[in-house]
Design a protein around this motif. Sequence first.
Motif, PDB file in Angstrom:
ATOM      1  N   PRO B  25       0.856  -1.103   0.057  1.00 48.91           N
ATOM      2  CA  PRO B  25       0.198  -0.045   0.213  1.00 48.91           C
ATOM      3  C   PRO B  25       0.837   1.348   0.210  1.00 48.91           C
ATOM      4  N   ILE B  26       1.994   1.036   0.497  1.00 44.88           N
ATOM      5  CA  ILE B  26       2.755   2.454   0.764  1.00 44.88           C
ATOM      6  C   ILE B  26       3.397   2.786  -0.836  1.00 44.88           C
ATOM      7  N   GLU B  27       3.890   1.545  -1.405  1.00 42.67           N
ATOM      8  CA  GLU B  27       4.554   1.751  -2.798  1.00 42.67           C
ATOM      9  C   GLU B  27       3.293   2.417  -3.702  1.00 42.67           C
ATOM     10  N   TYR B  28       1.850   1.701  -3.543  1.00 41.34           N
ATOM     11  CA  TYR B  28       0.872   2.088  -4.294  1.00 41.34           C
ATOM     12  C   TYR B  28       0.511   3.648  -4.108  1.00 41.34           C
ATOM     13  N   LYS B  86      -8.024   7.144  -8.174  1.00 41.64           N
ATOM     14  CA  LYS B  86      -7.724   5.563  -7.800  1.00 41.64           C
ATOM     15  C   LYS B  86      -8.245   5.354  -6.542  1.00 41.64           C
ATOM     16  N   PRO B  87      -8.850   4.019  -6.112  1.00 41.60           N
ATOM     17  CA  PRO B  87      -9.415   4.047  -4.868  1.00 41.60           C
ATOM     18  C   PRO B  87      -8.390   4.255  -3.532  1.00 41.60           C
ATOM     19  N   THR B  88      -8.920   4.457  -2.710  1.00 40.90           N
ATOM     20  CA  THR B  88      -7.874   4.746  -1.385  1.00 40.90           C
ATOM     21  C   THR B  88      -7.511   3.615  -0.992  1.00 40.90           C
ATOM     22  N   VAL B  89      -6.394   3.488  -0.072  1.00 38.10           N
ATOM     23  CA  VAL B  89      -6.007   2.332   0.304  1.00 38.10           C
ATOM     24  C   VAL B  89      -7.055   1.472   1.415  1.00 38.10           C
ATOM     25  N   HIS B  90      -7.708   2.247   2.303  1.00 41.32           N
ATOM     26  CA  HIS B  90      -8.792   1.557   2.977  1.00 41.32           C
ATOM     27  C   HIS B  90     -10.015   1.074   2.083  1.00 41.32           C
ATOM     28  N   LYS B  91     -10.160   1.341   1.150  1.00 42.15           N
ATOM     29  CA  LYS B  91     -10.987   0.872   0.014  1.00 42.15           C
ATOM     30  C   LYS B  91     -10.559  -0.193  -0.616  1.00 42.15           C
ATOM     31  N   LYS B  92      -9.072  -0.262  -1.297  1.00 38.66           N
ATOM     32  CA  LYS B  92      -8.309  -1.112  -1.930  1.00 38.66           C
ATOM     33  C   LYS B  92      -8.078  -2.416  -0.919  1.00 38.66           C
ATOM     34  N   TRP B  93      -7.421  -2.189   0.237  1.00 32.66           N
ATOM     35  CA  TRP B  93      -7.277  -3.153   1.344  1.00 32.66           C
ATOM     36  C   TRP B  93      -8.338  -2.900   2.222  1.00 32.66           C
ATOM     37  N   ASN B  94      -8.102  -2.459   3.259  1.00 35.62           N
ATOM     38  CA  ASN B  94      -8.978  -2.219   4.602  1.00 35.62           C
ATOM     39  C   ASN B  94      -8.727  -1.325   5.540  1.00 35.62           C
ATOM     40  N   ASP B  95      -9.087  -0.841   6.562  1.00 36.36           N
ATOM     41  CA  ASP B  95      -9.051   0.169   7.482  1.00 36.36           C
ATOM     42  C   ASP B  95      -7.876  -0.153   8.100  1.00 36.36           C
ATOM     43  N   ASN B  96      -7.461  -1.421   8.770  1.00 35.05           N
ATOM     44  CA  ASN B  96      -6.496  -1.682   9.254  1.00 35.05           C
ATOM     45  C   ASN B  96      -5.292  -1.320   8.589  1.00 35.05           C
ATOM     46  N   THR B  97      -5.340  -1.878   7.480  1.00 37.09           N
ATOM     47  CA  THR B  97      -4.106  -1.399   6.514  1.00 37.09           C
ATOM     48  C   THR B  97      -3.875  -0.230   6.420  1.00 37.09           C
ATOM     49  N   ALA B  98      -4.896   0.746   6.190  1.00 34.87           N
ATOM     50  CA  ALA B  98      -4.772   2.134   6.199  1.00 34.87           C
ATOM     51  C   ALA B  98      -3.821   2.609   7.491  1.00 34.87           C
ATOM     52  N   VAL B  99      -4.361   2.139   8.637  1.00 32.22           N
ATOM     53  CA  VAL B  99      -3.933   2.601   9.978  1.00 32.22           C
ATOM     54  C   VAL B  99      -2.267   2.555   9.990  1.00 32.22           C
ATOM     55  N   LEU B 100      -2.140   0.825   9.872  1.00 28.87           N
ATOM     56  CA  LEU B 100      -0.774   0.524   9.937  1.00 28.87           C
ATOM     57  C   LEU B 100       0.267   0.856   8.800  1.00 28.87           C
ATOM     58  N   SER B 101      -0.132   0.898   7.513  1.00 28.27           N
ATOM     59  CA  SER B 101       0.769   1.489   6.500  1.00 28.27           C
ATOM     60  C   SER B 101       0.900   3.140   6.774  1.00 28.27           C
ATOM     61  N   GLY B 102      -0.344   3.719   6.972  1.00 30.22           N
ATOM     62  CA  GLY B 102      -0.112   5.207   7.450  1.00 30.22           C
ATOM     63  C   GLY B 102       1.072   5.377   8.467  1.00 30.22           C
TER      64      GLY B 102
END
Lengths: 319, 319
Positions: B25-28, B86-102
């Motif tokens: 998600p970070i590279e994305y 493009k879809p945001t990270v919490h849409k493409k992955w999920n909320d937790n991924t958005a928290v942790l990758s963020g």
Amino acid sequence: MLLQTIEQALAQVPYPTRPEGLYEPIEYVLSMGGKRLRPTLLLLAHGLYGGQPEAALPAAVGIETYHNHTLLHDDLMDRADMRRGKPTVHKKWNDNTAVLSGDTMLIMAFRHIMDCPCRRQADVLRLFARSAQEICEGQQYDVNFESRTDVTEAEYIEMIRLKTSVLLGCAVQMGALIADAPDADCDALYRFAEKVGLAFQLQDDYLDVYGDPKVFGKKIGGDILCGKKTFLLINALNRADADTRSRLLQLLADSGCEPEAKIQAVTDLYNRLDIPALTLEAIDRYYAEARTELQALSLPQEQWQPLWDYACSLLGRNK
Amino acid sequence: MLLQTIEQALAQVPYPTRPEGLYEPIEYVLSMGGKRLRPTLLLLAHGLYGGQPEAALPAAVGIETYHNHTLLHDDLMDRADMRRGKPTVHKKWNDNTAVLSGDTMLIMAFRHIMDCPCRRQADVLRLFARSAQEICEGQQYDVNFESRTDVTEAEYIEMIRLKTSVLLGCAVQMGALIADAPDADCDALYRFAEKVGLAFQLQDDYLDVYGDPKVFGKKIGGDILCGKKTFLLINALNRADADTRSRLLQLLADSGCEPEAKIQAVTDLYNRLDIPALTLEAIDRYYAEARTELQALSLPQEQWQPLWDYACSLLGRNK
């Protein structure tokens, strides 16, 4: 003594009063108490090399702030409602507050550590940032393991090393760096705390099944009920024959089963597979390896003894 | 030219390959492009004092990584589904991924900036950390304003200063610090970028209502439809008499109203209250103040002209 110094320093952090919605949750989280394990380790390691506690206090406050940042964001991700008997930030406020106040704590942790001037500050900051990133990796592996049944013991150990040990290693090495300790000692202290962290985590896994509920403080069998991939479960899955393995997986997936019956059945399986002995052996091994690291320090034993005693007290041991 | 250098540096960041769920998600997010405004400002300011781009590139990558961390967490908090088409990270992955990758991006930002060795590294890191904390404060004020109808112009300006200007100020001052510029210049550059940020944000508010849809790139009236507290709305609420004020609040709250009709009615009210002229005056004022800051630099105008030209291009101006 050290604990009091740490609590005082945490209570004296000058938080901006506004915006309240940002800083109130931070003060709330940091005033909840706890063992203050990481700042204590930092100050103990710092003291080994003649450092006075005051000189390392900002870093101690920083590492505790950082640790509580991880708890805040982990509780949000795990949807945990309670922490230390109180509602978690996303329950008491809301999810967005947990995200933003948590981010602010991570930044404040860096700022506290920057407030600790020392010759090796660049090394201190690099160590902290590397450790924080590794802890994110550990959290991600932990999440990944939830949906896997083929996690190896080595993968599990690496996950808890990243998720738990790295911050203990960071704490002691940071204390030593601030006191300008020799490089070899800084590295040995890191490995010491890494091993203590592994022993501590495995003991936590063990006590969740085999602990005395009065001493352990939590209900027994919690990990079994939520199907958590612990050292015990992973080894059971890897050592069981095909039949036992599928019975174990079935048991864990069975949500209709009575909690007490499920805990008993899984515990019986663990016992038959010799998992308790295996776990206690691993704990003993890490415990012994931790002590060996201290013996390699450039200091006489009477100096590192208090640090060892503290590690033993964490592990509930008397030697 | 600079943009190409920045894109290349961003593409060459050596991300660990594992755990994939953390770094993909970070590279994305960082490969989505954009104006790369903050690293460009950093490198331009750095170049003013003779710095070669390579010497400040890690800091430029750091500030862009940080900026994208804020976008990632802001999109999560705002439940925004799309970013740059493009879809945001919490849409493409999920909320937790958005928290942790963020979280990981915030840590990596610090690490990139630490990778920029210079005489004033401690000042650089302190500036960055203070700015990051201020940006959290700005985000919190923005959230607070959503539920208020009595926000003053001064409060609004302070909020956008924190949320937008501070990072532009941080970028130019960081570039100047890395090039070891005089203190007075570092401060003037900070104020310059602060004013540019304010002008830029007010212009964004203005164009959302009065812009040419073809040039603006977004649909006109979006802020009105979501009831966003902009410079226009805040001033309209503060300048209207009691009747007009309650009509405006009613209009904004009316979810049954046709979008086009709502936009037209609010725009008519703005026009009657002279809000467009008031806004353009404020933009002009910040724009002029920004130029005054550059004139105070220890450098001749031909040297800072490219930085001014860049600011003008951001604001779509030709002088």
